[in-house]
Design an enzyme around this catalytic site. Structure first.
Site, PDB file in Angstrom:
ATOM      1  N   ASP A   1       0.864  -1.178   0.000  1.00 37.54           N
ATOM      2  CA  ASP A   1       0.000   0.000   0.000  1.00 37.54           C
ATOM      3  C   ASP A   1       0.903   1.231   0.000  1.00 37.54           C
ATOM      4  O   ASP A   1       1.640   1.467   0.962  1.00 37.54           O
ATOM      5  CB  ASP A   1      -0.911  -0.004   1.227  1.00 37.54           C
ATOM      6  CG  ASP A   1      -2.068   0.978   1.092  1.00 37.54           C
ATOM      7  OD1 ASP A   1      -2.076   1.753   0.116  1.00 37.54           O
ATOM      8  OD2 ASP A   1      -2.951   0.976   1.961  1.00 37.54           O
TER       9      ASP A   1
ATOM     10  N   ASP B   1      -2.582   2.300  -6.221  1.00 40.66           N
ATOM     11  CA  ASP B   1      -1.544   2.327  -5.193  1.00 40.66           C
ATOM     12  C   ASP B   1      -1.557   1.118  -4.267  1.00 40.66           C
ATOM     13  O   ASP B   1      -0.933   1.144  -3.212  1.00 40.66           O
ATOM     14  CB  ASP B   1      -1.681   3.598  -4.352  1.00 40.66           C
ATOM     15  CG  ASP B   1      -3.019   3.669  -3.623  1.00 40.66           C
ATOM     16  OD1 ASP B   1      -3.977   3.021  -4.074  1.00 40.66           O
ATOM     17  OD2 ASP B   1      -3.111   4.391  -2.615  1.00 40.66           O
ATOM     18  N   GLU B   2      -2.232   0.044  -4.661  1.00 36.50           N
ATOM     19  CA  GLU B   2      -2.418  -1.072  -3.732  1.00 36.50           C
ATOM     20  C   GLU B   2      -2.512  -2.373  -4.500  1.00 36.50           C
ATOM     21  O   GLU B   2      -3.172  -2.445  -5.538  1.00 36.50           O
ATOM     22  CB  GLU B   2      -3.697  -0.833  -2.922  1.00 36.50           C
ATOM     23  CG  GLU B   2      -3.955  -1.795  -1.808  1.00 36.50           C
ATOM     24  CD  GLU B   2      -5.245  -1.471  -1.080  1.00 36.50           C
ATOM     25  OE1 GLU B   2      -5.577  -2.220  -0.145  1.00 36.50           O
ATOM     26  OE2 GLU B   2      -5.928  -0.483  -1.436  1.00 36.50           O
TER      27      GLU B   2
END
Length: 472
Positions: free
Chosen positions: A11, A105-106
């Site tokens: 993350d 983003d993950e």
């Protein structure tokens, strides 16, 4: 359940805000809020410096300004975020063929499938090396969680924030989860959490002690049984490399309600164009066109039309959206419009009649197709996918510009015929601020610069090739 912690969850830390800080030296270490900057905007991401004041994602921008009036408020630059995301996902795919992106983003990574790790020690080495590579290639930081299941790996990455690594050793899961709040578990939102609290259940251990029958009685069979299993740290979901999209859509929220019916039609046509662009970008077609209208009183209407076959023809989607709009009363004002396509396929069955009409009317995909608000064209519009603002500004806060004399910079603000620009790059010292007329011909919009200079990335890659893969 696995016996080794070989599922990794990455993350990125305050991704949008961190990218803006890396791009703008003058904002490093300062409060930055990324989101819609109009009165109806919401916070997409806040830097850790802004979070100290209580600013968080999904908060109305007006509330954020009251909490942190001196923060920098910027409109998202999704082109930059996608480019950085591709760099990060590329690093993950070097570890394993099984990478499951959840957002820009993950992502989850199955380290076992890539033979990158087989026990706690090797997994920890992989996670530390990944964090170093991300920092070297993007200039940003990410938090890594490693565990024997997806649920635990995600919880571990939250424990690792910011810029850390947390590994849950198999056999210690129950002891770690026990004292945590019930809100830690996936699927437990404010409503479910409050329901459990009224029943005297506030921690994960108390969920386990309550038993499955009690959870089913409180929450229903599916949710109760699932929550009980999670409280016992049971989660056997695999990492899935491909997540098939079910729809493609775009929508805009307007600072001021639109009352003019002609303007509404124009906005729907523009949204249809953007929707098709995204559809083609995904190399897909769709059969059902969906129109979404949120009116002045917050009531939301959805209309749909199913075509004879899948299409990615802009004329077909525009015509269908226009027909759907005719069935919606917009006289009281419109605050949000959206156009989407569902029933996705990998092929098209073109509507030849629509194509013929388009050719006869001189329609096409030329530059004159898109009409901006109040005739401003594309440059007068802020078009973002997650956070969209009203479209009557030419110079957008936080976006890139270039001046013939002063070089690359970014917009700090504009109004009253003036635009203020700070001239700096990701690789420079904090730059000077200058003000220009908004119609200054020497000032033009520019593309975002990479966060790390190309030469530095090449040196990192060369170092990796020289080091080999013997770390794990």
């Amino acid at each position: 359940m696995r016996t080794a912690p070989t599922i990794l969850h990455l993350d990125m830390d305050a991704f949008y805000a961190s990218a803006e800080q890396a791009s703008k030296p003058s904002l490093r270490g300062k409060a930055v809020v990324v989101g819609g900057i109009g009165p109806r905007g919401v916070v997409a991401t806040a830097s850790y410096e802004a979070r100290v004041f209580g600013v968080h994602s999904a908060m109305p921008i007006g509330q954020a300004r009251r909490l942190a009036p001196n923060a920098a408020y910027l409109v998202p630059r999704f082109q930059l975020y996608r480019e950085v995301s591709e760099q990060v996902m590329g690093l993950l795919r070097e570890l394993s063929p099984l990478v499951e992106p959840l957002s820009l983003d993950e992502a989850f990574v199955d380290l076992e499938a890539g033979e990158a790790a087989w026990d706690a020690a090797s997994a920890r080495l992989v996670g530390e090396r990944l964090r170093e590579e991300i920092r070297a290639v993007t200039g940003l930081t990410g938090s890594v969680g490693i565990a024997a299941s997806k649920m635990l790996a995600k919880i571990a990455s939250e424990e690792a924030k910011p810029d850390g690594l947390f590994l849950i050793v198999p056999g210690t899961e129950r002891a770690m989860l026990g004292p945590m709040s019930v809100r830690t578990l996936p699927g437990v939102g404010p409503a479910t959490g409050d329901h459990l609290r009224r029943a005297g259940i506030t921690t994960v251990e108390e969920i386990a002690e309550a038993g499955e029958d009690e959870l089913v009685r409180l929450l229903g069979k599916s949710h109760g049984a699932s929550l009980y299993a999670m409280a016992l740290a049971h989660d056997d979901r695999p990492v899935v490399a491909e997540r098939d999209a079910k729809s493609v859509s775009v929508e805009d929220t307007y600072d001021v309600d639109i009352h003019d019916r002609v303007r509404v039609r124009t906005e729907v046509q523009r949204l249809a164009e953007r929707c098709v662009q995204r559809l083609r970008g995904a190399e897909r077609s769709g059969r059902t066109v969906v129109l979404k209208v949120r009116r002045y009183d917050f009531s939301t209407l959805t209309r749909s039309e199913t075509l004879r076959g899948p299409t990615d023809d802009p004329a077909v989607v525009r015509e269908a959206a226009a027909r759907l709009l005719e069935s919606v009363d917009t006289t009281g004002g419109v605050r949000l419009l959206g156009v989407g396509v569902t029933g996705l396929a990998d092929y098209t069955q073109e509507d030849l009649f629509a194509q013929a009409r388009a050719e006869a009317e001189g329609e096409g995909e030329g530059e004159g197709e898109t009409v901006g608000v109040d005739g401003a064209g594309d440059e007068g519009r802020v078009a973002a996918e997650e956070v969209v603002e009203a479209a009557d500004r030419r110079w957008v806060a936080g976006h890139d510009v270039r001046h013939e004399e002063f070089g690359h910079g970014w917009v700090q603000g504009s109004g009253l015929g003036r635009v203020t620009v700070r001239f700096e790059t990701p690789y420079s010292e904090p730059g000077r601020v200058r003000t220009f007329r908004t119609d200054d011909p020497a000032l033009v919009p520019a593309e975002p610069l990479p966060l790390v200079a190309e030469g530095d990335v090449r040196r990192v890659e060369a170092g990796e090739r020289g080091a080999g893969s013997g770390v794990v």
